[in-house]
Design a protein around this motif. Structure first.
Motif, short mmCIF file in Angstrom:
data_model
loop_
_atom_site.label_atom_id
_atom_site.label_comp_id
_atom_site.label_asym_id
_atom_site.label_seq_id
_atom_site.Cartn_x
_atom_site.Cartn_y
_atom_site.Cartn_z
N ASP A 30 20.61 -6.50 37.69
CA ASP A 30 20.94 -5.26 36.98
C ASP A 30 22.44 -5.20 36.67
O ASP A 30 22.83 -4.74 35.59
CB ASP A 30 20.53 -4.05 37.82
N ALA A 31 23.25 -5.66 37.59
CA ALA A 31 24.70 -5.66 37.37
C ALA A 31 25.08 -6.62 36.25
O ALA A 31 25.96 -6.33 35.43
CB ALA A 31 25.44 -6.03 38.65
N ASP A 32 24.41 -7.78 36.20
CA ASP A 32 24.66 -8.74 35.12
C ASP A 32 24.34 -8.11 33.77
O ASP A 32 25.13 -8.23 32.81
CB ASP A 32 23.80 -9.99 35.29
N VAL A 33 23.19 -7.47 33.68
CA VAL A 33 22.78 -6.85 32.42
C VAL A 33 23.77 -5.76 32.02
O VAL A 33 24.16 -5.65 30.84
CB VAL A 33 21.35 -6.28 32.53
N ALA A 34 24.20 -4.95 32.97
CA ALA A 34 25.15 -3.88 32.68
C ALA A 34 26.47 -4.44 32.16
O ALA A 34 27.05 -3.91 31.20
CB ALA A 34 25.38 -3.03 33.93
N ARG A 35 26.95 -5.52 32.78
CA ARG A 35 28.21 -6.12 32.31
C ARG A 35 28.06 -6.70 30.91
O ARG A 35 28.94 -6.55 30.07
CB ARG A 35 28.67 -7.20 33.29
N PHE A 36 26.92 -7.36 30.68
CA PHE A 36 26.70 -7.91 29.35
C PHE A 36 26.66 -6.81 28.31
O PHE A 36 27.29 -6.91 27.24
CB PHE A 36 25.40 -8.72 29.29
N LEU A 37 25.91 -5.74 28.57
CA LEU A 37 25.78 -4.66 27.59
C LEU A 37 27.11 -3.97 27.32
O LEU A 37 27.39 -3.55 26.19
CB LEU A 37 24.75 -3.64 28.07
N GLU A 38 27.96 -3.88 28.34
CA GLU A 38 29.29 -3.31 28.12
C GLU A 38 30.08 -4.15 27.12
O GLU A 38 30.71 -3.62 26.20
CB GLU A 38 30.04 -3.22 29.45
N ARG A 39 30.04 -5.48 27.30
CA ARG A 39 30.75 -6.36 26.37
C ARG A 39 30.09 -6.35 24.99
O ARG A 39 30.77 -6.43 23.96
CB ARG A 39 30.81 -7.79 26.92
N PHE A 40 28.76 -6.24 24.96
CA PHE A 40 28.04 -6.21 23.69
C PHE A 40 28.40 -4.95 22.89
O PHE A 40 28.61 -5.02 21.67
CB PHE A 40 26.54 -6.25 23.99
#
Length: 307
Positions: A30-40
């Motif tokens: 979940d943390a990985d997805v959140a970090r990716f979406l922030e950069r996206f």
């Protein structure tokens, strides 16, 4: 996720030979997805090479309709530079997403000025995450409306679809078929049902799960489709694929929102066209409230119309 040629034109012979890289499904927390979406989101709000490249793993591949082949990490900067030069003022806003393991679907709204006209369109970004970085990326959207003014003589999917069949009102009125639980249609049952429909060429079983107010939005259909219209369109599209049966490549979702990625090898006069499709379904109480199909009608029409 496209090169300049992905918007300007697609050579049918090249499109027919293309072959996306095999999936690389890794795990994403979940943390990985959140970090990716922030950069996206950061890239979507201020697109540039500098905001784009942090999205990718060093071994990433990227594929979009119009590309001859998937491109690697070192080729991505030139690709996004060419794209941003063509789609001026481009902005992208992620709206909804679902993830399963490392398979992430993001539905987004896009806007840009293309050949002097401001355009808006939606797309699905299908991403295989390795941690919080993209290992494989592909975007699904319909280029045909964006190309219409530039290439008015290009083949149109709507002109290639077979004639609409007579609506089977009795099929739509029959009780819900197998594949449901007490809550109605669940994610895995929906995917299995769709696979049966693709194999059989009939979509009455799927549309039996549509609510009375459900709509389908899809390439080649100028307006949202309801009931028998939706069933007819889906059956006509299946016929157009000349016997090719799409296979589910990735699935993510829950009881409210489901994404499915499909691939099919469509025979054409010049070889095999690798068709990619992304479906999105909104579910309410186990029934379909809305559905949207994403694929590149422009490339498919070119490949099928080529002599």
């Amino acid at each position: 996720m496209q090169t300049q040629t992905a918007i300007v034109h697609t050579d049918a012979a090249d499109a027919a030979r293309r072959a996306p890289a095999p999936p690389t499904i890794a795990h994403a927390s979940d943390a990985d997805v959140a970090r990716f979406l922030e950069r996206f989101r950061r890239f979507g709000a201020a697109p540039s090479v500098e905001t784009y490249m942090p999205l990718f793993h060093p071994e990433a591949t990227l594929f979009d309709d119009g590309m001859e082949r998937p491109i690697g990490y070192d080729e991505i900067p030139a690709s996004i530079e060419a794209t941003l030069a063509l789609v001026q003022g481009f902005v992208m806003a992620p709206e909804r997403w679902r993830v399963s393991g490392g398979a992430l679907f993001v539905e987004a709204r896009n806007e840009a000025t293309i050949f002097g006209a401001r355009k808006a369109w939606r797309s699905v970004y299908r991403i295989d995450l390795d941690g919080d970085r993209v290992r494989r990326g592909r975007r699904y959207y319909d280029r045909a409306p964006l190309l219409a003014a530039l290439e008015p003589e290009a083949p149109r999917l709507a002109d290639l679809l077979p004639a609409a069949p007579v609506a089977d009102d009795d099929a739509l009125a029959r009780p819900a078929p197998p594949g449901t639980d007490e809550r109605g249609l669940a994610r895995d049952a929906l995917v299995a049902l769709l696979a049966r429909c693709w194999r059989g060429g009939s979509f009455a079983e799927l549309v039996a799960h549509f609510r009375d107010d459900a709509v389908l939005i899809a390439p080649g259909a100028p307006t949202p489709l309801h009931g028998a219209e939706a069933e007819g369109y889906l059956a006509r599209l299946a016929t157009l694929l000349r016997g090719a049966v799409p296979v589910a490549r990735a699935v993510a979702g829950d009881d409210a929102l489901v994404f499915v990625e499909w691939e099919a090898s469509v025979p054409t006069a010049r070889g095999t066209y690798a068709l990619g499709i992304a479906d999105r379904f909104d579910l309410v109480d186990g029934r379909v409230l809305a559905a949207r199909r994403y694929f590149d009608a422009a490339s498919l029409a070119r490949a099928l119309a080529a002599a």
